[in-house]
Design a protein around this motif. Structure first.
Motif, short mmCIF file in Angstrom:
data_model
loop_
_atom_site.label_atom_id
_atom_site.label_comp_id
_atom_site.label_asym_id
_atom_site.label_seq_id
_atom_site.Cartn_x
_atom_site.Cartn_y
_atom_site.Cartn_z
N ALA A 75 0.83 -1.21 0.00
CA ALA A 75 0.00 0.00 0.00
C ALA A 75 0.86 1.26 0.00
N SER A 76 2.08 1.16 0.52
CA SER A 76 2.95 2.34 0.56
C SER A 76 3.52 2.67 -0.82
N LEU A 77 3.39 1.77 -1.77
CA LEU A 77 3.88 2.02 -3.12
C LEU A 77 2.95 2.91 -3.93
N GLY A 78 1.74 3.14 -3.43
CA GLY A 78 0.79 4.00 -4.13
C GLY A 78 -0.26 3.18 -4.86
N PRO A 79 -1.24 3.88 -5.46
CA PRO A 79 -2.30 3.17 -6.15
C PRO A 79 -1.80 2.52 -7.44
N ILE A 80 -2.43 1.42 -7.79
CA ILE A 80 -2.06 0.71 -9.01
C ILE A 80 -3.20 0.90 -10.01
#
Length: 119
Positions: A75-80
């Protein structure tokens, strides 16, 4: 039953003939050697050093996971979001690529194992 065939099978001899007596070699060299196709041409110092450099679906060493793959939550990588022309689910495709509805005859054929098609 013909007795000659039954008696002939009782004394069957194998078609493979081995030359010489069965023997196990007295001295076998089990020392580790480098594989002829090895890219390094040398044995690793220990299993720990081999494992630190090995790759199998990503790095195997624990120290490499702290900042790399698996070091943080997804979730810390951002929206996909899918790119242009890419879809995550078949339901998102245009209707021409959707599933066709089942007819009542097809449903009945599946439920009866195909017997209703011939009855």
């Amino acid at each position: 039953m013909r007795a000659t065939i039954a008696l002939g099978n009782a004394f069957r001899t194998p078609l493979i003939r081995f030359v010489g007596k069965r023997s196990v070699p007295s001295a076998v060299d089990h020392t580790p050697r480098v594989h002829p196709a090895s890219p390094e041409g040398a044995l690793p110092d220990s299993f720990a050093t081999y494992r630190a450099k090995a790759q199998q679906h990503g790095p195997l060493g624990r120290a490499q996971f702290t900042g790399g793959i698996g070091g943080s939550a997804g979730a810390s990588l951002g929206p996909i979001r899918p790119g242009a022309g890419e879809f995550f689910d078949r339901a998102e495709l245009p209707t021409r690529f959707g599933r066709l509805p089942w007819s009542q005859a097809e449903i009945e054929a599946i439920e009866t194992g195909g017997a209703s098609m011939y009855a």
